[in-house]
Design a protein around this motif. Sequence first.
Motif, short mmCIF file in Angstrom:
data_model
loop_
_atom_site.label_atom_id
_atom_site.label_comp_id
_atom_site.label_asym_id
_atom_site.label_seq_id
_atom_site.Cartn_x
_atom_site.Cartn_y
_atom_site.Cartn_z
N TYR A 221 0.89 -1.29 0.03
CA TYR A 221 -0.04 -0.05 -0.04
C TYR A 221 0.78 1.35 -0.05
O TYR A 221 2.14 1.31 0.41
CB TYR A 221 -0.81 -0.25 1.11
N PHE A 222 0.10 2.28 -0.56
CA PHE A 222 0.94 3.56 -0.57
C PHE A 222 0.67 4.11 1.00
O PHE A 222 -0.47 4.35 1.56
CB PHE A 222 0.25 4.45 -1.42
N ASP A 223 1.75 4.47 1.65
CA ASP A 223 1.56 4.94 3.06
C ASP A 223 1.57 6.63 3.25
O ASP A 223 2.36 7.28 2.71
CB ASP A 223 2.86 4.43 4.01
N LYS A 224 0.19 6.94 3.36
CA LYS A 224 0.09 8.60 3.29
C LYS A 224 0.80 9.25 4.18
O LYS A 224 1.10 10.37 3.98
CB LYS A 224 -1.62 8.61 3.34
N LYS A 225 0.95 8.59 5.26
CA LYS A 225 1.78 9.55 6.34
C LYS A 225 3.23 9.52 5.94
O LYS A 225 3.82 10.57 6.77
CB LYS A 225 1.47 8.91 7.94
N ASP A 226 3.76 8.92 4.96
CA ASP A 226 5.10 9.03 4.59
C ASP A 226 4.96 9.72 3.22
O ASP A 226 6.18 9.27 2.36
CB ASP A 226 5.72 7.69 4.57
N LYS A 227 4.11 10.30 2.85
CA LYS A 227 4.13 10.81 1.37
C LYS A 227 5.10 11.95 0.97
O LYS A 227 5.35 11.86 -0.21
CB LYS A 227 2.69 11.51 1.43
N GLU A 228 5.85 12.39 2.08
CA GLU A 228 6.89 13.39 1.78
C GLU A 228 8.24 12.75 1.37
O GLU A 228 9.14 13.28 0.90
CB GLU A 228 7.20 14.47 2.96
N TYR A 229 8.11 11.16 1.57
CA TYR A 229 9.48 10.54 1.27
C TYR A 229 9.22 9.90 -0.13
O TYR A 229 8.02 9.65 -0.45
CB TYR A 229 9.76 9.35 2.37
N ASN A 230 10.35 9.66 -0.93
CA ASN A 230 10.29 8.85 -2.06
C ASN A 230 9.67 7.47 -1.95
O ASN A 230 9.10 6.91 -2.70
CB ASN A 230 11.60 9.14 -2.79
N ASP A 231 10.29 6.85 -0.89
CA ASP A 231 10.06 5.34 -0.38
C ASP A 231 8.82 5.28 0.23
O ASP A 231 8.87 5.06 1.45
CB ASP A 231 11.28 4.55 -0.19
N ASN A 232 7.76 5.61 -0.10
CA ASN A 232 6.58 5.40 0.50
C ASN A 232 5.37 4.63 0.26
O ASN A 232 4.36 4.40 0.57
CB ASN A 232 5.68 6.99 0.38
N ILE A 233 5.83 3.57 -0.48
CA ILE A 233 5.10 2.38 -0.79
C ILE A 233 5.37 1.30 0.02
O ILE A 233 6.79 1.04 0.09
CB ILE A 233 5.42 1.71 -2.32
N CYS A 234 4.55 0.49 0.92
CA CYS A 234 4.95 -0.22 1.94
C CYS A 234 4.79 -1.79 1.56
O CYS A 234 3.70 -1.94 1.07
CB CYS A 234 4.37 -0.05 3.26
N VAL A 235 5.84 -2.40 1.46
CA VAL A 235 5.38 -4.10 1.39
C VAL A 235 5.52 -4.43 2.97
O VAL A 235 6.66 -4.65 3.51
CB VAL A 235 6.32 -4.54 0.44
N CYS A 236 4.29 -4.94 3.37
CA CYS A 236 4.27 -5.23 4.82
C CYS A 236 3.97 -6.98 4.73
O CYS A 236 3.06 -7.53 3.88
CB CYS A 236 3.15 -4.71 5.50
N VAL A 237 4.87 -7.72 5.57
CA VAL A 237 4.75 -9.19 5.47
C VAL A 237 4.48 -9.57 6.64
O VAL A 237 5.20 -9.20 7.96
CB VAL A 237 6.03 -9.57 4.88
N HIS A 238 3.19 -10.03 7.00
CA HIS A 238 2.86 -10.59 8.57
C HIS A 238 3.03 -12.13 8.34
O HIS A 238 2.77 -12.67 7.33
CB HIS A 238 1.33 -10.18 8.35
N GLU A 239 3.53 -13.04 9.52
CA GLU A 239 3.52 -14.19 9.44
C GLU A 239 2.85 -14.64 10.72
O GLU A 239 2.90 -14.15 11.85
CB GLU A 239 4.99 -14.73 9.59
#
Length: 75
Positions: free
Chosen positions: A15-33
């Motif tokens: 997902y696109f992390d809106k709270k980090d929109k000012e950063y270039n790397d604002n797409i989060c790949v989150c892995v839950h196990e």
Amino acid sequence: MAIKLLNGSLKIEIYFDKKDKEYNDNICVCVHEYGPGDEKILYAGETNVFINTEQARELAEMLTTAADHSSHASR
């Protein structure tokens, strides 16, 4: 967007992390196990990797190419 793998014990959300929109790397790949500790493949129960738009597009292209090759190989 989320997908469950390994019989539901691994969930990957992207997902696109809106709270980090000012950063270039604002797409989060989150892995839950989930599951018992002795069956886990990751050290942490949740791991986040932040990527930029170029990396996201490259990853999408790599997955699409691999899926295309897999589809052609199974014919």
